[in-house]
Design an enzyme around this catalytic site. Structure first.
Site, PDB file in Angstrom:
ATOM      1  N   ASN A  29      -1.342  -7.253  -1.802  1.00  0.00           N
ATOM      2  CA  ASN A  29      -1.160  -5.980  -2.505  1.00  0.00           C
ATOM      3  C   ASN A  29       0.295  -5.549  -2.350  1.00  0.00           C
ATOM      4  O   ASN A  29       0.742  -5.244  -1.243  1.00  0.00           O
ATOM      5  CB  ASN A  29      -2.100  -4.928  -1.909  1.00  0.00           C
ATOM      6  N   LYS A  31       1.592  -2.885  -3.600  1.00  0.00           N
ATOM      7  CA  LYS A  31       1.678  -1.426  -3.607  1.00  0.00           C
ATOM      8  C   LYS A  31       2.849  -0.991  -4.504  1.00  0.00           C
ATOM      9  O   LYS A  31       3.032  -1.575  -5.596  1.00  0.00           O
ATOM     10  CB  LYS A  31       1.778  -0.894  -2.178  1.00  0.00           C
ATOM     11  N   HIS A 113      -8.893   2.151  -3.439  1.00  0.00           N
ATOM     12  CA  HIS A 113      -8.033   1.892  -2.278  1.00  0.00           C
ATOM     13  C   HIS A 113      -7.809   3.216  -1.533  1.00  0.00           C
ATOM     14  O   HIS A 113      -7.743   4.287  -2.161  1.00  0.00           O
ATOM     15  CB  HIS A 113      -6.706   1.285  -2.713  1.00  0.00           C
ATOM     16  N   GLU A 161     -11.083  -1.456   5.007  1.00  0.00           N
ATOM     17  CA  GLU A 161      -9.757  -1.180   5.587  1.00  0.00           C
ATOM     18  C   GLU A 161      -9.767   0.184   6.250  1.00  0.00           C
ATOM     19  O   GLU A 161      -9.722   1.213   5.567  1.00  0.00           O
ATOM     20  CB  GLU A 161      -8.697  -1.151   4.487  1.00  0.00           C
ATOM     21  N   ILE A 166      -3.786   1.046   8.385  1.00  0.00           N
ATOM     22  CA  ILE A 166      -2.990   0.527   7.265  1.00  0.00           C
ATOM     23  C   ILE A 166      -1.499   0.735   7.534  1.00  0.00           C
ATOM     24  O   ILE A 166      -1.069   1.815   7.918  1.00  0.00           O
ATOM     25  CB  ILE A 166      -3.405   1.220   5.942  1.00  0.00           C
ATOM     26  N   GLY A 201      -3.186  -3.766   8.740  1.00  0.00           N
ATOM     27  CA  GLY A 201      -2.437  -4.269   9.890  1.00  0.00           C
ATOM     28  C   GLY A 201      -2.504  -5.762  10.090  1.00  0.00           C
ATOM     29  O   GLY A 201      -1.999  -6.276  11.082  1.00  0.00           O
ATOM     30  N   ALA A 222      -0.613  -6.332   2.899  1.00  0.00           N
ATOM     31  CA  ALA A 222       0.552  -5.747   2.231  1.00  0.00           C
ATOM     32  C   ALA A 222       1.789  -5.865   3.117  1.00  0.00           C
ATOM     33  O   ALA A 222       2.596  -6.772   2.934  1.00  0.00           O
ATOM     34  CB  ALA A 222       0.283  -4.292   1.857  1.00  0.00           C
ATOM     35  N   SER A 223       1.950  -4.999   4.102  1.00  0.00           N
ATOM     36  CA  SER A 223       3.261  -4.856   4.753  1.00  0.00           C
ATOM     37  C   SER A 223       3.717  -6.075   5.542  1.00  0.00           C
ATOM     38  O   SER A 223       4.933  -6.267   5.699  1.00  0.00           O
ATOM     39  CB  SER A 223       3.252  -3.627   5.672  1.00  0.00           C
TER      40      SER A 223
END
Ligand code: G3P
Length: 243
Positions: A29, A31, A113, A161, A166, A201, A222-223
């Site tokens: 994702n 984002k 989400h 999630e 997150i 995470g 994502a991150s």
């Protein structure tokens, strides 16, 4: 939980219809991270495509809405929307309707989400509309109870999630394993063909391996990638958790 209407009256989609993106799945994702827009989104898509093919893991990517069509035309991996609005196409300024995702070459959409929540009836309506035009649905849930409720729309995938994890450095696999195992059991009791993904995470192969051991079919990330100085290395590390 209202169930997703099936306009064709077929009943819930079959297991093969429900897992159109893969029995296992690595879903990235993007984002709206500044480093993941436009040309950068396409570059990340290409890196994911190459890393996933090398690892033998089905993968998909969810870019920001303006980038969806370009990635869908340039990539072979499925490209998903991050959200759709549960509306008919027509006089809908600024909304993203399922038909627009299909027309742009998208293969499905995330729904609900934590950063873009919908009311349960909206989740059901959007799922019905996506299923009606053959698009895959990844419904997001925040905890076990949410997962049990939302499994009622029989999505292809349900991603659990915990919002508080997150974007952080503690993964759901390690910090809240009971949320994964509990969601797998809850979803299985409501919608046996729906595959559970987990996110929040996730940043190492061990996080991925643990998530699979707990019964999930994949991860939503994502991150760990979007904020990495070396996205290719981050992808390779994460995908190695599937082996
Ligand atoms: O959609 C996945 C996302 O919410 C997880 O975020 O940054 O914790 O991988 P992150």
């Amino acid at each position: 939980m209202p169930s997703a209407r099936d306009p064709a009256g077929r009943g819930p989609p079959s297991p093969t219809e429900l897992a159109p993106l893969g029995e296992r799945l690595f879903l990235l994702n993007l984002k709206s991270y500044p480093a993941c827009l436009g040309d950068a989104a396409l570059e990340l898509g290409r890196l994911l495509e190459e890393a996933a093919a090398s690892a033998g893991v089905p993968a998909a990517i969810a870019p920001a809405a303006p980038d969806l069509g370009r990635l869908a035309s340039e990539l072979t991996i499925p490209v998903l929307a991050q959200h759709v609005d549960p509306f008919d196409p027509g006089a809908r300024t600024g909304y993203v309707v399922p038909e627009a995702v299909l027309a742009a070459g998208g293969r499905g959409s995330l729904l609900n989400h934590s950063e873009h929540r919908l009311a349960p009836p909206e989740v059901a309506e959007a799922t019905t509309r996506l299923h009606a035009i053959g698009l895959a649905v990844v419904v997001c849930a925040q905890d076990v109870d949410d997962a049990r409720l939302l499994a009622g729309v029989h999505p292809a995938y349900l991603a659990v999630e915990p919002p508080e994890l997150i974007g952080g450095d503690r993964s759901v696999s390690m910090a809240r394993p009971e949320v994964i195992s509990g969601s797998v059991a809850a979803v299985r009791s409501v919608a046996p063909a729906t595959r559970v993904l987990c996110g929040a995470g996730v940043h190492s192969s061990e996080d991925v391996r643990r998530a699979l051991e707990l019964g999930s079919h994949g991860v939503l990330v994502a991150s760990a990638v979007t904020r990495s100085s070396d996205p290719a290395l981050a992808l390779s590390e994460l995908l190695s958790g599937f082996s």
